[in-house]
Design a protein around this motif. Structure first.
Motif, PDB file in Angstrom:
ATOM      1  N   ASN A 168     -32.437  20.312   0.504  1.00  0.00           N
ATOM      2  CA  ASN A 168     -31.683  19.062   0.625  1.00  0.00           C
ATOM      3  C   ASN A 168     -30.677  18.960  -0.512  1.00  0.00           C
ATOM      4  N   CYS A 169     -29.537  18.342  -0.234  1.00  0.00           N
ATOM      5  CA  CYS A 169     -28.495  18.245  -1.252  1.00  0.00           C
ATOM      6  C   CYS A 169     -28.831  17.156  -2.280  1.00  0.00           C
ATOM      7  N   LEU A 170     -28.084  17.145  -3.366  1.00  0.00           N
ATOM      8  CA  LEU A 170     -28.360  16.220  -4.468  1.00  0.00           C
ATOM      9  C   LEU A 170     -28.182  14.765  -4.037  1.00  0.00           C
ATOM     10  N   ILE A 171     -27.251  14.504  -3.124  1.00  0.00           N
ATOM     11  CA  ILE A 171     -27.025  13.124  -2.670  1.00  0.00           C
ATOM     12  C   ILE A 171     -28.212  12.640  -1.847  1.00  0.00           C
ATOM     13  N   CYS A 172     -28.692  13.488  -0.932  1.00  0.00           N
ATOM     14  CA  CYS A 172     -29.859  13.108  -0.120  1.00  0.00           C
ATOM     15  C   CYS A 172     -31.092  12.902  -1.002  1.00  0.00           C
ATOM     16  N   LEU A 173     -31.181  13.650  -2.086  1.00  0.00           N
ATOM     17  CA  LEU A 173     -32.365  13.569  -2.954  1.00  0.00           C
ATOM     18  C   LEU A 173     -32.306  12.402  -3.939  1.00  0.00           C
ATOM     19  N   PHE A 190     -26.340  24.816   3.827  1.00  0.00           N
ATOM     20  CA  PHE A 190     -26.112  23.447   4.271  1.00  0.00           C
ATOM     21  C   PHE A 190     -27.399  22.638   4.143  1.00  0.00           C
ATOM     22  N   CYS A 191     -27.250  21.423   3.628  1.00  0.00           N
ATOM     23  CA  CYS A 191     -28.393  20.515   3.487  1.00  0.00           C
ATOM     24  C   CYS A 191     -29.033  20.298   4.864  1.00  0.00           C
ATOM     25  N   ARG A 192     -30.352  20.344   4.914  1.00  0.00           N
ATOM     26  CA  ARG A 192     -31.042  20.212   6.208  1.00  0.00           C
ATOM     27  C   ARG A 192     -30.898  18.823   6.807  1.00  0.00           C
ATOM     28  N   ARG A 193     -30.644  17.859   5.925  1.00  0.00           N
ATOM     29  CA  ARG A 193     -30.559  16.491   6.416  1.00  0.00           C
ATOM     30  C   ARG A 193     -29.131  16.097   6.806  1.00  0.00           C
ATOM     31  N   CYS A 194     -28.174  16.411   5.916  1.00  0.00           N
ATOM     32  CA  CYS A 194     -26.818  15.891   6.145  1.00  0.00           C
ATOM     33  C   CYS A 194     -25.753  16.976   6.327  1.00  0.00           C
ATOM     34  N   ASN A 195     -26.114  18.254   6.178  1.00  0.00           N
ATOM     35  CA  ASN A 195     -25.184  19.387   6.314  1.00  0.00           C
ATOM     36  C   ASN A 195     -24.143  19.495   5.206  1.00  0.00           C
ATOM     37  N   ASN A 196     -24.344  18.736   4.129  1.00  0.00           N
ATOM     38  CA  ASN A 196     -23.472  18.911   2.973  1.00  0.00           C
ATOM     39  C   ASN A 196     -23.842  20.247   2.316  1.00  0.00           C
ATOM     40  N   LEU A 197     -22.972  20.760   1.447  1.00  0.00           N
ATOM     41  CA  LEU A 197     -23.302  21.990   0.758  1.00  0.00           C
ATOM     42  C   LEU A 197     -24.417  21.725  -0.245  1.00  0.00           C
TER      43      LEU A 197
HETATM   44 ZN   LIG Z   1     -27.836  16.090   2.154  1.00  0.00          ZN
END
Ligand SMILES: [Zn+2]
Length: 200
Positions: A70-75, A58-65
């Motif tokens: 961090n997930c690609l969207i957060c990045l 899970f992404c550390r920021r948003c909990n997305n996979l």
């Molecule tokens: Zn994320």
């Protein structure tokens, strides 16, 4: 149900049976699919299962996979980081991304409130959501939980908590049918619900 099968086949069918949405007939069909598939195919299937188990978290920021911290969207620097869309699970992210017009970030709650099943606010990533608002300078939150009893309960609870912040809070409009899981709604419906979202 598995009378007459070799024990390894029975074990596999029993394991498939434990998977969500699979009855004994589907489990048998899957076991036969494995049996009839070339060895290479089964090997790569096992490898994918291991890779998902080992690499996806899970992404550390948003909990997305994500396969990274961090997930690609957060990045993605092109996304508007002042907007958060709150969804119950990673499937909600996929559903929202399908409409292609939302360019903010997400917050995945990793569940929806369900008192009957013992899922209260502490079991969800609600605190983590609240903790993001100030440091990340969030200006708008769009609540996109499912239109099921659990999703509606969650939306109501979130609206109550978020009221104390001076930010724009909205809920997807009723274009999505009552009882619907966001993931299974069609793109046009989600898009309309997003565009006609109502302030809460
Ligand atoms: Zn994320």
């Amino acid at each position: 149900m598995t009378k007459g099968f070799p024990s390894s086949m029975t074990k596999l069918i029993e394991e498939f049976c434990k998977m969500p949405g699979l009855g004994s007939r589907s489990a048998e069909r899957l076991a036969f699919y494995v049996l009839q598939s070339p060895k290479e195919k089964v090997k790569s299937l096992m490898q994918y299962i291991a890779e998902v188990k080992n690499n996806v978290r899970f992404c550390r920021r948003c909990n997305n996979l994500s396969e990274k911290e961090n997930c690609l969207i957060c990045l993605d620097p092109a996304r508007d980081s002042s907007k958060l869309c709150v969804v119950g699970g990673p499937n909600g992210v996929i559903a929202m991304e399908k409409i292609g017009t939302y360019n903010g970030l997400y917050h995945v709650l990793l569940g929806e409130l369900s008192p009957i099943d013992g899922i209260g606010p502490d079991e969800l990533k609600i605190d983590a959501l609240v903790r993001r608002i100030k440091p990340e300078d969030i200006r708008e939150i769009i609540i996109a939980t499912d239109f099921t009893t659990e999703g509606e309960t969650t939306a109501l609870y979130l609206a109550g908590i978020l009221r104390s912040f001076s930010i724009k809070v909205s809920r997807l409009a009723r274009g999505v049918p009552v009882g619907a899981v966001l993931q299974y709604a069609d793109v046009a419906t989600i898009q309309r619900a997003f565009e006609e979202r109502t302030m809460v």
